[in-house]
Scaffold this motif. Sequence first.
Motif, PDB file in Angstrom:
ATOM      1  N   ASN A 183       0.852  -1.188   0.000  1.00  0.00           N
ATOM      2  CA  ASN A 183       0.000   0.000   0.000  1.00  0.00           C
ATOM      3  C   ASN A 183       0.892   1.243   0.000  1.00  0.00           C
ATOM      4  OD1 ASN A 183      -1.926   1.966   0.329  1.00  0.00           O
ATOM      5  ND2 ASN A 183      -3.084   0.811   1.851  1.00  0.00           N
ATOM      6  N   GLU A 184       1.412   1.581  -1.172  1.00  0.00           N
ATOM      7  CA  GLU A 184       2.329   2.709  -1.272  1.00  0.00           C
ATOM      8  C   GLU A 184       1.653   4.037  -0.961  1.00  0.00           C
ATOM      9  OE1 GLU A 184       5.200   4.568  -4.628  1.00  0.00           O
ATOM     10  OE2 GLU A 184       5.305   2.409  -4.328  1.00  0.00           O
ATOM     11  N   ARG A 185       0.346   4.131  -1.178  1.00  0.00           N
ATOM     12  CA  ARG A 185      -0.362   5.369  -0.840  1.00  0.00           C
ATOM     13  C   ARG A 185      -0.254   5.667   0.649  1.00  0.00           C
ATOM     14  NH1 ARG A 185      -6.225   5.815  -2.686  1.00  0.00           N
ATOM     15  NH2 ARG A 185      -5.910   7.952  -2.012  1.00  0.00           N
ATOM     16  N   ARG A 186      -0.337   4.633   1.474  1.00  0.00           N
ATOM     17  CA  ARG A 186      -0.182   4.850   2.924  1.00  0.00           C
ATOM     18  C   ARG A 186       1.283   5.002   3.303  1.00  0.00           C
ATOM     19  NH1 ARG A 186      -4.402   0.800   5.938  1.00  0.00           N
ATOM     20  NH2 ARG A 186      -6.272   1.910   5.315  1.00  0.00           N
ATOM     21  N   GLN A 187       2.150   4.192   2.714  1.00  0.00           N
ATOM     22  CA  GLN A 187       3.571   4.241   3.054  1.00  0.00           C
ATOM     23  C   GLN A 187       4.175   5.611   2.797  1.00  0.00           C
ATOM     24  OE1 GLN A 187       5.278   1.059   0.759  1.00  0.00           O
ATOM     25  NE2 GLN A 187       4.964  -0.436   2.390  1.00  0.00           N
ATOM     26  N   ARG A 188       3.746   6.280   1.746  1.00  0.00           N
ATOM     27  CA  ARG A 188       4.346   7.573   1.422  1.00  0.00           C
ATOM     28  C   ARG A 188       4.019   8.636   2.462  1.00  0.00           C
ATOM     29  NH1 ARG A 188       1.184  10.584  -3.295  1.00  0.00           N
ATOM     30  NH2 ARG A 188       3.221  11.526  -3.427  1.00  0.00           N
ATOM     31  N   TRP A 189       2.954   8.442   3.245  1.00  0.00           N
ATOM     32  CA  TRP A 189       2.599   9.407   4.282  1.00  0.00           C
ATOM     33  C   TRP A 189       3.394   9.209   5.571  1.00  0.00           C
ATOM     34  CZ3 TRP A 189       0.182  13.774   3.533  1.00  0.00           C
ATOM     35  CH2 TRP A 189      -0.557  13.922   2.366  1.00  0.00           C
ATOM     36  N   ALA A 190       4.087   8.090   5.690  1.00  0.00           N
ATOM     37  CA  ALA A 190       4.869   7.825   6.909  1.00  0.00           C
ATOM     38  C   ALA A 190       5.907   8.912   7.143  1.00  0.00           C
ATOM     39  CB  ALA A 190       5.537   6.456   6.820  1.00  0.00           C
ATOM     40  N   CYS A 191       6.613   9.300   6.092  1.00  0.00           N
ATOM     41  CA  CYS A 191       7.656  10.314   6.255  1.00  0.00           C
ATOM     42  C   CYS A 191       7.061  11.674   6.622  1.00  0.00           C
ATOM     43  CB  CYS A 191       8.523  10.408   5.011  1.00  0.00           C
ATOM     44  SG  CYS A 191       7.607  10.748   3.515  1.00  0.00           S
ATOM     45  N   VAL A 192       5.897  11.987   6.118  1.00  0.00           N
ATOM     46  CA  VAL A 192       5.246  13.261   6.451  1.00  0.00           C
ATOM     47  C   VAL A 192       4.876  13.274   7.937  1.00  0.00           C
ATOM     48  CG1 VAL A 192       3.247  14.734   6.008  1.00  0.00           C
ATOM     49  CG2 VAL A 192       4.396  13.586   4.097  1.00  0.00           C
ATOM     50  N   VAL A 193       4.237  12.210   8.393  1.00  0.00           N
ATOM     51  CA  VAL A 193       3.858  12.123   9.807  1.00  0.00           C
ATOM     52  C   VAL A 193       5.107  12.102  10.689  1.00  0.00           C
ATOM     53  CG1 VAL A 193       2.676  10.714  11.535  1.00  0.00           C
ATOM     54  CG2 VAL A 193       1.686  10.966   9.264  1.00  0.00           C
TER      55      VAL A 193
END
Length: 102
Positions: free
Chosen positions: A24-34
């Motif tokens: 689920n790359e859509r969720r993974q990409r938000w990890a760095c933002v959070v």
Amino acid sequence: MRIEQLAIALLSPLAVWLTQQPGNERRQRWACVVGLVSQPFWFYSVWLSGDWGIGVGCVIYTGIWVQGAWRYWVAPHRKSWPLRVDTRAGSPRIEWRRPTHR
């Protein structure tokens, strides 16, 4: 409970959880933002407590989160940037390219 402790307790586990979403790359990409959003709270907590060992870890984690932000948010769009720096000839040369519209 102080606000920085609450932010650390919520944001940091959320960032780690987002990294562990297989396929689920859509969720993974938000990890760095959070993760990056949580870092100021970590640094403030280190400042208050004086635990400089944790401060070193904060610097390292910030670098890791920045790497993720580059990978997921900046690098995919670099080819469309109008500014390009060419270093092949030895000294850097800046070139402007016309944007290509599709």
